[in-house]
Write a protein that holds these residues in place. Structure first.
Motif, PDB file in Angstrom:
ATOM      1  N   VAL A 114       0.835  -1.202   0.000  1.00 42.59           N
ATOM      2  CA  VAL A 114       0.000   0.000   0.000  1.00 42.59           C
ATOM      3  C   VAL A 114       0.868   1.251   0.000  1.00 42.59           C
ATOM      4  CG1 VAL A 114      -1.665   1.339   1.338  1.00 42.59           C
ATOM      5  CG2 VAL A 114      -1.963  -1.129   1.105  1.00 42.59           C
ATOM      6  N   THR A 115       1.932   1.221   0.817  1.00 43.87           N
ATOM      7  CA  THR A 115       2.824   2.373   0.884  1.00 43.87           C
ATOM      8  C   THR A 115       3.494   2.629  -0.457  1.00 43.87           C
ATOM      9  OG1 THR A 115       3.270   1.957   3.217  1.00 43.87           O
ATOM     10  CG2 THR A 115       4.857   3.327   2.053  1.00 43.87           C
ATOM     11  N   ALA A 116       3.972   1.558  -1.104  1.00 41.16           N
ATOM     12  CA  ALA A 116       4.617   1.709  -2.409  1.00 41.16           C
ATOM     13  C   ALA A 116       3.638   2.253  -3.436  1.00 41.16           C
ATOM     14  CB  ALA A 116       5.184   0.364  -2.869  1.00 41.16           C
ATOM     15  N   SER A 117       2.410   1.734  -3.407  1.00 42.05           N
ATOM     16  CA  SER A 117       1.391   2.210  -4.335  1.00 42.05           C
ATOM     17  C   SER A 117       1.068   3.677  -4.089  1.00 42.05           C
ATOM     18  CB  SER A 117       0.123   1.359  -4.207  1.00 42.05           C
ATOM     19  OG  SER A 117      -0.908   1.864  -5.035  1.00 42.05           O
ATOM     20  N   ALA A 118       0.980   4.047  -2.800  1.00 43.41           N
ATOM     21  CA  ALA A 118       0.688   5.446  -2.456  1.00 43.41           C
ATOM     22  C   ALA A 118       1.809   6.364  -2.930  1.00 43.41           C
ATOM     23  CB  ALA A 118       0.489   5.577  -0.950  1.00 43.41           C
ATOM     24  N   LYS A 119       3.053   5.892  -2.797  1.00 37.13           N
ATOM     25  CA  LYS A 119       4.187   6.701  -3.254  1.00 37.13           C
ATOM     26  C   LYS A 119       4.129   6.905  -4.762  1.00 37.13           C
ATOM     27  CE  LYS A 119       7.502   5.582   0.412  1.00 37.13           C
ATOM     28  NZ  LYS A 119       8.796   4.916   0.740  1.00 37.13           N
ATOM     29  N   ASP A 120       3.818   5.818  -5.490  1.00 34.92           N
ATOM     30  CA  ASP A 120       3.710   5.928  -6.945  1.00 34.92           C
ATOM     31  C   ASP A 120       2.613   6.896  -7.350  1.00 34.92           C
ATOM     32  OD1 ASP A 120       5.747   4.109  -7.216  1.00 34.92           O
ATOM     33  OD2 ASP A 120       4.430   2.383  -7.548  1.00 34.92           O
ATOM     34  N   THR A 121       1.468   6.786  -6.648  1.00 32.03           N
ATOM     35  CA  THR A 121       0.356   7.687  -6.942  1.00 32.03           C
ATOM     36  C   THR A 121       0.740   9.129  -6.663  1.00 32.03           C
ATOM     37  OG1 THR A 121      -1.246   5.955  -6.395  1.00 32.03           O
ATOM     38  CG2 THR A 121      -2.047   8.226  -6.405  1.00 32.03           C
ATOM     39  N   TYR A 122       1.418   9.345  -5.525  1.00 36.37           N
ATOM     40  CA  TYR A 122       1.830  10.704  -5.180  1.00 36.37           C
ATOM     41  C   TYR A 122       2.788  11.268  -6.218  1.00 36.37           C
ATOM     42  CZ  TYR A 122       4.325  14.532  -3.002  1.00 36.37           C
ATOM     43  OH  TYR A 122       4.911  15.745  -2.762  1.00 36.37           O
ATOM     44  N   GLU A 123       3.750  10.444  -6.674  1.00 36.81           N
ATOM     45  CA  GLU A 123       4.724  10.914  -7.661  1.00 36.81           C
ATOM     46  C   GLU A 123       4.018  11.308  -8.949  1.00 36.81           C
ATOM     47  OE1 GLU A 123       7.994  11.586  -7.535  1.00 36.81           O
ATOM     48  OE2 GLU A 123       7.731  11.304  -5.392  1.00 36.81           O
ATOM     49  N   THR A 124       3.015  10.508  -9.345  1.00 37.08           N
ATOM     50  CA  THR A 124       2.261  10.831 -10.555  1.00 37.08           C
ATOM     51  C   THR A 124       1.506  12.143 -10.394  1.00 37.08           C
ATOM     52  OG1 THR A 124       2.001   8.484 -11.098  1.00 37.08           O
ATOM     53  CG2 THR A 124       0.475  10.023 -12.142  1.00 37.08           C
ATOM     54  N   VAL A 125       0.816  12.278  -9.256  1.00 35.35           N
ATOM     55  CA  VAL A 125       0.062  13.514  -9.003  1.00 35.35           C
ATOM     56  C   VAL A 125       1.001  14.710  -8.903  1.00 35.35           C
ATOM     57  CG1 VAL A 125      -1.425  14.697  -7.346  1.00 35.35           C
ATOM     58  CG2 VAL A 125      -1.833  12.306  -7.882  1.00 35.35           C
ATOM     59  N   ARG A 126       2.169  14.480  -8.258  1.00 36.89           N
ATOM     60  CA  ARG A 126       3.126  15.582  -8.117  1.00 36.89           C
ATOM     61  C   ARG A 126       3.614  16.069  -9.474  1.00 36.89           C
ATOM     62  NH1 ARG A 126       8.359  16.168  -8.332  1.00 36.89           N
ATOM     63  NH2 ARG A 126       8.741  13.932  -8.553  1.00 36.89           N
ATOM     64  N   LYS A 127       3.969  15.112 -10.353  1.00 38.70           N
ATOM     65  CA  LYS A 127       4.518  15.483 -11.659  1.00 38.70           C
ATOM     66  C   LYS A 127       3.468  16.106 -12.566  1.00 38.70           C
ATOM     67  CE  LYS A 127       8.135  11.933 -11.642  1.00 38.70           C
ATOM     68  NZ  LYS A 127       8.630  10.678 -12.283  1.00 38.70           N
ATOM     69  N   GLU A 128       2.232  15.555 -12.502  1.00 34.54           N
ATOM     70  CA  GLU A 128       1.207  15.983 -13.444  1.00 34.54           C
ATOM     71  C   GLU A 128       0.356  17.152 -12.960  1.00 34.54           C
ATOM     72  OE1 GLU A 128      -1.125  12.630 -14.556  1.00 34.54           O
ATOM     73  OE2 GLU A 128       0.571  11.526 -15.433  1.00 34.54           O
ATOM     74  N   ALA A 129       0.318  17.356 -11.656  1.00 30.27           N
ATOM     75  CA  ALA A 129      -0.573  18.407 -11.143  1.00 30.27           C
ATOM     76  C   ALA A 129       0.109  19.366 -10.184  1.00 30.27           C
ATOM     77  CB  ALA A 129      -1.789  17.767 -10.465  1.00 30.27           C
ATOM     78  N   ILE A 130       0.772  18.825  -9.143  1.00 28.89           N
ATOM     79  CA  ILE A 130       1.319  19.694  -8.105  1.00 28.89           C
ATOM     80  C   ILE A 130       2.432  20.581  -8.630  1.00 28.89           C
ATOM     81  CG2 ILE A 130       2.480  19.746  -5.872  1.00 28.89           C
ATOM     82  CD1 ILE A 130       1.060  17.172  -5.143  1.00 28.89           C
ATOM     83  N   ASP A 131       3.427  19.965  -9.306  1.00 25.96           N
ATOM     84  CA  ASP A 131       4.559  20.746  -9.799  1.00 25.96           C
ATOM     85  C   ASP A 131       4.143  21.799 -10.827  1.00 25.96           C
ATOM     86  OD1 ASP A 131       6.180  19.407  -8.102  1.00 25.96           O
ATOM     87  OD2 ASP A 131       7.196  18.181  -9.615  1.00 25.96           O
ATOM     88  N   PRO A 132       3.313  21.434 -11.835  1.00 29.43           N
ATOM     89  CA  PRO A 132       2.879  22.473 -12.769  1.00 29.43           C
ATOM     90  C   PRO A 132       2.102  23.599 -12.099  1.00 29.43           C
ATOM     91  CG  PRO A 132       2.490  20.289 -13.685  1.00 29.43           C
ATOM     92  CD  PRO A 132       2.875  20.088 -12.263  1.00 29.43           C
ATOM     93  N   ALA A 133       1.245  23.240 -11.132  1.00 36.52           N
ATOM     94  CA  ALA A 133       0.478  24.275 -10.434  1.00 36.52           C
ATOM     95  C   ALA A 133       1.401  25.176  -9.623  1.00 36.52           C
ATOM     96  CB  ALA A 133      -0.568  23.632  -9.527  1.00 36.52           C
TER      97      ALA A 133
END
Length: 309
Positions: free
Chosen positions: A166-185
């Motif tokens: 679960v932790t690994a999956s959450a990290k992957d999800t966070y990295e995706t959200v960070r790259k696609e949404a958080i960082d651009p915003a």
């Protein structure tokens, strides 16, 4: 799954027995606030569906914690808690402790009655798990054997593996959200905060701006500061604009210093009047210290004389 089963069980019923000895640590919402190590457990306050708040200790917080023979300096560690056993009524029946080492025998698991444990105050609001079990009792105790019909995911080891997944999956999800949404915003916010005077202007694609439009355009670093005018647009081998030469400083075109800056460092906007506004991210000091543009030097080694943003 084990985490959710144990965390949602009414452990308070079992923990409210005389097993909690001495004065308990001051309660804090959130449990582990202020912890400096991971050797104690924490009692905290929580709200359930009942009208009044209650207190308890997370079973997941107990797993992996040492069990001592005394809270004093001479207390020995008999082993670590590997699991918690509770009944259908929600009371904690036993803890599974991995013992060995100081007893001179191999590691084995022993089920200790929960009533043989007590919780005493430690440092930093921790509760230390203490038992009155003697060395002789441990040596003679029947080893605990986990029932083979319990699925692997119900074991403490299996639960840890599931949590790791679960932790690994959450990290992957966070990295995706960070790259696609958080960082651009964040980048857009940083740009808006850095250049608030351009926030209401329409940014245009630099590739769509013609050379004629750029020549003689004033280049600004902020609303009140211009660094010079575009004197020349330098075209690369691919036919695209590679850099611009800005005449920096001077007066009425005299004594100006030509500086080459990368085309990609410029941002261009359309003003309310439809005019072209060109901005660059350089300071006055950077421009003053930049190499003077010379066609021969630029042609032989563009990177050596090109100021990049």
């Amino acid at each position: 799954m084990l985490r959710h089963l144990l965390a949602t069980t009414a452990l308070v019923a079992g923990l409210s027995t005389p097993a909690i000895a001495g004065d308990t640590a001051a309660m804090k919402d959130g449990g582990q606030t202020g912890a400096k190590n991971d050797t104690g457990v924490y009692e905290f306050q929580l709200h359930t569906l009942a009208p009044d708040a209650t207190t308890g200790i997370l079973a997941t917080n107990m797993v992996g914690k040492p069990v001592l023979t005394s809270r004093n300096a001479d207390g020995e560690e008999i082993g670590d808690i590997n699991d918690v056993v509770f009944g259908r009524d929600g009371t904690v029946r036993a803890v599974i402790v991995g013992v060995g080492g100081f007893l001179g025998m191999g590691e084995k698991e022993v089920a200790l009655d929960f009533t043989r444990l007590s919780f005493v105050s430690g440092q930093e609001n921790q509760l230390i798990v203490v038992t009155d079990v003697s060395r002789q009792e441990l040596e003679g105790a029947t080893p605990y054997e986990r029932p083979d019909y319990i699925p692997h995911w119900m074991t403490a080891e299996g639960a840890r593996e599931q949590m790791d997944k679960v932790t690994a999956s959450a990290k992957d999800t966070y990295e995706t959200v960070r790259k696609e949404a958080i960082d651009p915003a964040k980048q857009r916010l940083d740009e808006a905060m850095a250049d608030p005077w351009t926030a209401e202007k329409t940014e245009v694609d630099a590739a769509s701006v013609s050379t004629d439009e750029l020549i003689d355009s004033t280049v600004y670093t902020n609303q009140d500061t211009d660094i010079g005018e575009v004197a020349e647009v330098l075209i690369g081998k691919d036919g695209k604009a590679q850099a611009v030469v800005i005449d920096v400083g001077g007066f009425l075109g005299f004594n100006a210093k030509p500086v080459a800056v990368s085309y990609s460092s410029l941002k261009m906007f359309e003003t309310e009047n439809g005019d072209l506004l060109v901005t660059a991210p350089f300071t006055k000091e950077q421009l003053e210290n930049a190499p003077t543009y010379e066609p021969a030097a630029y042609k032989s080694n563009p990177d050596a004389v090109l100021l990049k943003g």
